[in-house]
Design a protein around this motif. Sequence first.
Motif, PDB file in Angstrom:
ATOM      1  N   ARG A   1      -7.063  -2.283   6.687  1.00 48.06           N
ATOM      2  CA  ARG A   1      -7.995  -1.752   5.680  1.00 48.06           C
ATOM      3  C   ARG A   1      -8.060  -0.231   5.767  1.00 48.06           C
ATOM      4  O   ARG A   1      -8.042   0.472   4.744  1.00 48.06           O
ATOM      5  CB  ARG A   1      -9.392  -2.340   5.893  1.00 48.06           C
ATOM      6  N   MET A   2      -8.134   0.301   6.993  1.00 52.34           N
ATOM      7  CA  MET A   2      -8.188   1.754   7.168  1.00 52.34           C
ATOM      8  C   MET A   2      -6.917   2.418   6.651  1.00 52.34           C
ATOM      9  O   MET A   2      -6.961   3.408   5.911  1.00 52.34           O
ATOM     10  CB  MET A   2      -8.378   2.080   8.648  1.00 52.34           C
ATOM     11  N   ALA A   3      -5.770   1.869   7.026  1.00 49.60           N
ATOM     12  CA  ALA A   3      -4.498   2.448   6.590  1.00 49.60           C
ATOM     13  C   ALA A   3      -4.358   2.381   5.073  1.00 49.60           C
ATOM     14  O   ALA A   3      -3.841   3.311   4.445  1.00 49.60           O
ATOM     15  CB  ALA A   3      -3.336   1.718   7.264  1.00 49.60           C
ATOM     16  N   ALA A   4      -4.824   1.296   4.476  1.00 49.15           N
ATOM     17  CA  ALA A   4      -4.732   1.159   3.015  1.00 49.15           C
ATOM     18  C   ALA A   4      -5.575   2.209   2.308  1.00 49.15           C
ATOM     19  O   ALA A   4      -5.170   2.748   1.268  1.00 49.15           O
ATOM     20  CB  ALA A   4      -5.173  -0.239   2.596  1.00 49.15           C
TER      21      ALA A   4
ATOM     22  N   GLN B   1      -4.105   5.909  -0.027  1.00 48.16           N
ATOM     23  CA  GLN B   1      -4.445   6.238  -1.413  1.00 48.16           C
ATOM     24  C   GLN B   1      -4.312   7.736  -1.675  1.00 48.16           C
ATOM     25  O   GLN B   1      -4.279   8.174  -2.826  1.00 48.16           O
ATOM     26  CB  GLN B   1      -5.845   5.738  -1.768  1.00 48.16           C
ATOM     27  N   SER B   2      -4.224   8.534  -0.604  1.00 47.90           N
ATOM     28  CA  SER B   2      -3.971   9.969  -0.752  1.00 47.90           C
ATOM     29  C   SER B   2      -2.513  10.254  -1.091  1.00 47.90           C
ATOM     30  O   SER B   2      -2.157  11.394  -1.407  1.00 47.90           O
ATOM     31  CB  SER B   2      -4.335  10.705   0.545  1.00 47.90           C
ATOM     32  N   GLY B   3      -1.665   9.225  -0.980  1.00 48.93           N
ATOM     33  CA  GLY B   3      -0.255   9.398  -1.300  1.00 48.93           C
ATOM     34  C   GLY B   3       0.657   9.472  -0.101  1.00 48.93           C
ATOM     35  O   GLY B   3       1.884   9.515  -0.255  1.00 48.93           O
ATOM     36  N   ARG B   4       0.078   9.467   1.114  1.00 46.78           N
ATOM     37  CA  ARG B   4       0.904   9.528   2.322  1.00 46.78           C
ATOM     38  C   ARG B   4       0.792   8.218   3.091  1.00 46.78           C
ATOM     39  O   ARG B   4      -0.314   7.803   3.436  1.00 46.78           O
ATOM     40  CB  ARG B   4       0.470  10.692   3.217  1.00 46.78           C
ATOM     41  N   PRO B   5       1.918   7.564   3.394  1.00 48.14           N
ATOM     42  CA  PRO B   5       1.880   6.339   4.187  1.00 48.14           C
ATOM     43  C   PRO B   5       1.407   6.623   5.607  1.00 48.14           C
ATOM     44  O   PRO B   5       1.484   7.755   6.106  1.00 48.14           O
ATOM     45  CB  PRO B   5       3.329   5.853   4.186  1.00 48.14           C
ATOM     46  N   VAL B   6       0.940   5.581   6.274  1.00 49.27           N
ATOM     47  CA  VAL B   6       0.456   5.672   7.651  1.00 49.27           C
ATOM     48  C   VAL B   6       1.542   5.212   8.616  1.00 49.27           C
ATOM     49  O   VAL B   6       2.239   4.228   8.358  1.00 49.27           O
ATOM     50  CB  VAL B   6      -0.810   4.815   7.839  1.00 49.27           C
TER      51      VAL B   6
END
Length: 209
Positions: free
Chosen positions: A95-98, A102-107
């Motif tokens: 959930r945190m990574a998702a 949303q800022s456009g950068r993957p985790v």
Amino acid sequence: MLDLKICPGCGEFAEVPRAEQGRLVCARCGHRREFRRLPLFALTGPSAAGKSTVGPALARLLGDRVVPLEQDVLWTGGLRDDVDGHPAFRSTWLRMAAMIQQSGRPVVLCGTVVPPEFEPLPERVFFSEIHYLALVAEPGVLARRLRARPAWRGWDEPRIAEMLEFNDWLRAEAGRLEPPVRLVDTTTAPLDETVATVCAWVTDRLPRE
């Protein structure tokens, strides 16, 4: 960023989120919203294989393209006490990574996880793919690294034996997991070589502009 499990239309909390054609769909009110469905990168492996050393290098070299995070910062309280693979802990991280993506950068999540612990979770729907790369090492080298850690970290012999067992299992089973886990052996590899390998693994799998 609003939790993707909460509908902005009616406030319903989705235990099992539903995605259709690039949108999250509320099962209660039917509200549809677009969201960024990006890949997640799981940099995994046993403790002392090198994750916590490589992670900061990724932040320095790829910080404009990905968000590296250390998994252990949420290893507290009820999340730590969770059982059977710690699904509440894993779900919280997804959930945190998702939300972050949303800022456009993957985790790039640095921590001990394998596909059977992430892939079945409801929050898996937030990601286009989860890529797994595990840093591993020869058992004797791994044991020496763990024994050299400060006493406050609690690496007694039973705990070291447990980690060596995981290391051996991962080295044997990585290619048979679904999806497969790529292995990088850090037994003798220089740090800069390992960092370069992980950076290439990430950049080769980033979404194209």
